[in-house]
Design an enzyme around this catalytic site. Structure first.
Site, PDB file in Angstrom:
ATOM      1  N   ARG A 131     -43.254  53.803  13.018  1.00 54.04           N
ATOM      2  CA  ARG A 131     -42.729  53.645  14.378  1.00 54.04           C
ATOM      3  C   ARG A 131     -41.361  54.276  14.553  1.00 54.04           C
ATOM      4  O   ARG A 131     -40.649  53.959  15.497  1.00 54.04           O
ATOM      5  CB  ARG A 131     -42.684  52.155  14.706  1.00 54.04           C
ATOM      6  CG  ARG A 131     -44.060  51.560  14.626  1.00 54.04           C
ATOM      7  CD  ARG A 131     -44.249  50.301  15.434  1.00 54.04           C
ATOM      8  NE  ARG A 131     -45.685  50.056  15.407  1.00 54.04           N
ATOM      9  CZ  ARG A 131     -46.257  48.890  15.310  1.00 54.04           C
ATOM     10  NH1 ARG A 131     -45.525  47.814  15.297  1.00 54.04           N
ATOM     11  NH2 ARG A 131     -47.562  48.790  15.261  1.00 54.04           N
ATOM     12  N   CYS A 139     -49.218  47.718  20.922  1.00 55.38           N
ATOM     13  CA  CYS A 139     -49.634  47.864  19.514  1.00 55.38           C
ATOM     14  C   CYS A 139     -50.754  46.914  19.096  1.00 55.38           C
ATOM     15  O   CYS A 139     -51.573  47.261  18.254  1.00 55.38           O
ATOM     16  CB  CYS A 139     -48.437  47.749  18.574  1.00 55.38           C
ATOM     17  SG  CYS A 139     -47.586  46.165  18.644  1.00 55.38           S
ATOM     18  N   CYS A 174     -47.262  51.355  19.664  1.00 55.77           N
ATOM     19  CA  CYS A 174     -46.769  50.641  20.848  1.00 55.77           C
ATOM     20  C   CYS A 174     -46.930  51.453  22.125  1.00 55.77           C
ATOM     21  O   CYS A 174     -46.703  50.959  23.221  1.00 55.77           O
ATOM     22  CB  CYS A 174     -45.302  50.258  20.643  1.00 55.77           C
ATOM     23  SG  CYS A 174     -45.052  49.316  19.123  1.00 55.77           S
ATOM     24  N   CYS A 193     -46.373  45.174  25.313  1.00 56.49           N
ATOM     25  CA  CYS A 193     -46.473  46.221  24.310  1.00 56.49           C
ATOM     26  C   CYS A 193     -47.945  46.563  24.130  1.00 56.49           C
ATOM     27  O   CYS A 193     -48.807  45.805  24.558  1.00 56.49           O
ATOM     28  CB  CYS A 193     -45.899  45.719  22.981  1.00 56.49           C
ATOM     29  SG  CYS A 193     -45.535  47.076  21.854  1.00 56.49           S
ATOM     30  N   LYS A 246     -33.156  43.128  17.913  1.00 56.49           N
ATOM     31  CA  LYS A 246     -34.242  42.788  17.005  1.00 56.49           C
ATOM     32  C   LYS A 246     -34.260  43.741  15.830  1.00 56.49           C
ATOM     33  O   LYS A 246     -34.217  44.949  16.074  1.00 56.49           O
ATOM     34  CB  LYS A 246     -35.544  42.882  17.804  1.00 56.49           C
ATOM     35  CG  LYS A 246     -36.794  42.662  17.009  1.00 56.49           C
ATOM     36  CD  LYS A 246     -37.968  42.762  17.934  1.00 56.49           C
ATOM     37  CE  LYS A 246     -39.239  42.545  17.152  1.00 56.49           C
ATOM     38  NZ  LYS A 246     -40.411  42.664  17.975  1.00 56.49           N
ATOM     39  N   ARG A 260     -47.000  41.844  11.660  1.00 56.34           N
ATOM     40  CA  ARG A 260     -48.113  42.798  11.788  1.00 56.34           C
ATOM     41  C   ARG A 260     -49.390  42.237  11.188  1.00 56.34           C
ATOM     42  O   ARG A 260     -50.477  42.519  11.663  1.00 56.34           O
ATOM     43  CB  ARG A 260     -47.722  44.150  11.186  1.00 56.34           C
ATOM     44  CG  ARG A 260     -46.636  44.784  12.036  1.00 56.34           C
ATOM     45  CD  ARG A 260     -46.187  46.127  11.550  1.00 56.34           C
ATOM     46  NE  ARG A 260     -45.032  46.574  12.336  1.00 56.34           N
ATOM     47  CZ  ARG A 260     -44.322  47.642  12.070  1.00 56.34           C
ATOM     48  NH1 ARG A 260     -44.643  48.405  11.049  1.00 56.34           N
ATOM     49  NH2 ARG A 260     -43.293  47.969  12.828  1.00 56.34           N
ATOM     50  N   TYR A 283     -39.290  31.635  15.031  1.00 55.29           N
ATOM     51  CA  TYR A 283     -40.434  30.853  14.547  1.00 55.29           C
ATOM     52  C   TYR A 283     -39.973  29.507  13.990  1.00 55.29           C
ATOM     53  O   TYR A 283     -40.781  28.621  13.762  1.00 55.29           O
ATOM     54  CB  TYR A 283     -41.182  31.640  13.459  1.00 55.29           C
ATOM     55  CG  TYR A 283     -41.629  33.008  13.959  1.00 55.29           C
ATOM     56  CD1 TYR A 283     -42.781  33.144  14.722  1.00 55.29           C
ATOM     57  CD2 TYR A 283     -40.865  34.148  13.705  1.00 55.29           C
ATOM     58  CE1 TYR A 283     -43.173  34.373  15.211  1.00 55.29           C
ATOM     59  CE2 TYR A 283     -41.242  35.388  14.194  1.00 55.29           C
ATOM     60  CZ  TYR A 283     -42.393  35.495  14.947  1.00 55.29           C
ATOM     61  OH  TYR A 283     -42.769  36.712  15.446  1.00 55.29           O
ATOM     62  N   GLU A 317     -28.753  52.732  24.090  1.00 55.70           N
ATOM     63  CA  GLU A 317     -30.046  52.141  24.470  1.00 55.70           C
ATOM     64  C   GLU A 317     -29.834  50.991  25.453  1.00 55.70           C
ATOM     65  O   GLU A 317     -30.530  50.881  26.466  1.00 55.70           O
ATOM     66  CB  GLU A 317     -30.760  51.584  23.225  1.00 55.70           C
ATOM     67  CG  GLU A 317     -31.562  52.598  22.437  1.00 55.70           C
ATOM     68  CD  GLU A 317     -32.910  52.909  23.090  1.00 55.70           C
ATOM     69  OE1 GLU A 317     -33.210  52.363  24.156  1.00 55.70           O
ATOM     70  OE2 GLU A 317     -33.652  53.731  22.524  1.00 55.70           O
ATOM     71  N   LYS A 345     -34.240  47.771  19.352  1.00 59.08           N
ATOM     72  CA  LYS A 345     -35.234  47.333  18.388  1.00 59.08           C
ATOM     73  C   LYS A 345     -35.296  48.360  17.265  1.00 59.08           C
ATOM     74  O   LYS A 345     -35.554  49.546  17.507  1.00 59.08           O
ATOM     75  CB  LYS A 345     -36.592  47.218  19.084  1.00 59.08           C
ATOM     76  CG  LYS A 345     -37.706  46.822  18.142  1.00 59.08           C
ATOM     77  CD  LYS A 345     -38.966  46.535  18.922  1.00 59.08           C
ATOM     78  CE  LYS A 345     -40.122  46.266  17.999  1.00 59.08           C
ATOM     79  NZ  LYS A 345     -41.367  46.072  18.747  1.00 59.08           N
TER      80      LYS A 345
HETATM   81  C1  PBG Z   1     -44.209  45.088  18.815  1.00 57.90           C
HETATM   82  C2  PBG Z   1     -43.681  43.870  18.197  1.00 57.90           C
HETATM   83  C3  PBG Z   1     -43.156  43.754  16.916  1.00 57.90           C
HETATM   84  C4  PBG Z   1     -42.804  42.423  16.739  1.00 57.90           C
HETATM   85  C5  PBG Z   1     -43.057  41.784  17.940  1.00 57.90           C
HETATM   86  N1  PBG Z   1     -43.616  42.694  18.837  1.00 57.90           N
HETATM   87  C6  PBG Z   1     -42.747  44.710  15.928  1.00 57.90           C
HETATM   88  C7  PBG Z   1     -43.524  45.793  15.420  1.00 57.90           C
HETATM   89  O1  PBG Z   1     -44.579  45.575  14.827  1.00 57.90           O
HETATM   90  O2  PBG Z   1     -43.040  46.917  15.564  1.00 57.90           O
HETATM   91  C8  PBG Z   1     -42.250  41.865  15.490  1.00 57.90           C
HETATM   92  C9  PBG Z   1     -41.831  40.483  15.549  1.00 57.90           C
HETATM   93  C10 PBG Z   1     -41.643  39.854  14.252  1.00 57.90           C
HETATM   94  O3  PBG Z   1     -41.604  40.491  13.185  1.00 57.90           O
HETATM   95  O4  PBG Z   1     -41.507  38.631  14.281  1.00 57.90           O
HETATM   96  N2  PBG Z   1     -44.922  44.819  19.905  1.00 57.90           N
END
Ligand code: PBG
Length: 325
Positions: free
Chosen positions: A216, A121, A129, A119, A247, A204, A312, A232, A194
């Site tokens: 987003r 971002c 992203c 990604c 997700k 974030r 996590y 998708e 997602k």
């Molecule tokens: C985007 C990305 C995100 C998460 C992982 N990779 C989401 C985003 O900010 O749109 C979120 C994962 C999480 O909340 O644990 N590369």
């Protein structure tokens, strides 16, 4: 005569309950996310995610040892780079933070399965992203940089590429790029479904990837949509995805279930940061039993149809599961 069924017969004791249990959790279901940063001597807790840290590469080994000892088979790496720019160059730099981390993990633990999040971002100065052109996300230009990123991650030794950017065509583009670079054996775990979710808030903060303008919602999905999730996923399968990700997890168990019913490739659930933080906050207050709640949530994702769970909680859950047997 009263006629009814005695369901409780099969719940009368732990042994019979264990015998008829339909879903099982095991440490091998888990993928553990790791945040890596430049610098040295850094192991810094993410404020909103107690127990989750930023590691500089020299400190990563402590965490990896735990992961391996606990029987968790896989990690996914998220990089927090020092330099960001308009086209996310550090996402695909040979000495980028993720590339260095992949290399290090594979060198020390060749059997630990390393996934790379693909990604932009964390790497773009505006925190989107994809690449921004005159205030808009440029889909096809993003594909080129994402493909370069995936190839650089494979070159660094990643076992699987996990693109989370939600551009259209990212699986097709990355598959073609990997194949052309000689990585036809490297699978793609597509974050096919997602949602534009408020549950990403703590991530974030952890990844320094908050969008600097807008949101987003032009690329991530509307939380109200389920049929769109099937479209998708279908296009990603057609483009060559080897596994599918849903997700977040918690508010989207129906989507996990629908994907499991519709597709025969493995489905993975991402138990995201906000889901983790909520549990940790309530547990920290003594309002819930953390172990019981976490195991129940993760079991729910398995029951819904996820083969794998990116979480996590992986280290804690693996520890608790070991004590159970
Ligand atoms: C985007 C990305 C995100 C998460 C992982 N990779 C989401 C985003 O900010 O749109 C979120 C994962 C999480 O909340 O644990 N590369």
């Amino acid at each position: 005569m009263l006629s009814f069924q005695r369901h409780r017969r099969l719940r009368s004791g732990e042994t019979i309950r264990r015998m008829v249990r339909e879903s099982h959790l095991s440490p091998s279901d888990f993928i553990y996310p790791l945040f890596v940063v430049e610098g040295s001597g850094i192991k810094q807790e993410v404020t909103s995610m107690p127990g989750v840290y930023h590691f500089s590469l020299d400190r990563l080994d402590e965490e990896l040892q735990d992961v391996v000892k606990l029987g968790i088979p896989s990690v996914i790496l998220f990089g927090v780079p020092e330099e960001k720019d308009a086209c996310g160059s550090s996402a695909h730099a040979e000495n980028g933070i993720v590339q260095k981390a992949i290399h290090l993990v594979k060198e020390r633990y060749p059997d630990l399965y390393v996934m790379a999040d693909t990604c932009l971002c964390q790497f773009t100065d505006y925190g989107h992203c994809g690449v921004v052109e005159s205030g808009q996300i440029d889909n096809d230009k993003s594909l080129r940089i994402l493909t370069q990123t995936a190839v650089s991650q494979a070159r660094a030794g990643a076992d699987m590429i996990a693109p989370s950017n939600m551009m259209d065509g990212f699986v097709a583009a990355i598959r073609q790029g990997l194949d052309q670079a000689g990585f036809e054996h490297i699978p793609i775990l597509s974050y096919a479904v997602k949602y534009a979710s408020a549950f990403y808030g703590p991530f974030r903060e952890a990844a320094h990837s908050t969008p600097q303008f807008g949101d987003r919602r032009t690329y991530q999905m509307d939380p109200a949509n389920a049929r769109e999730a099937l479209r998708e996923a279908a296009s990603d399968v057609a483009e060559g995805a080897d596994m599918l990700m849903v997700k977040p997890g918690l508010a989207y168990m129906d989507i996990i279930h629908r994907l499991r019913e519709r597709f025969d490739i493995p489905v993975c659930a991402y138990n995201v940061s906000g889901e983790y933080s909520m549990v940790k906050a309530a547990a920290g207050q003594g309002w819930i039993d953390e172990e019981a709640v976490v195991l129940e949530l993760l079991t729910g994702m398995k029951r819904a149809g996820a083969e794998l769970i990116l979480t996590y909680h992986a280290k804690d859950a693996a520890r608790w599961l070991r004590q159970e047997y």
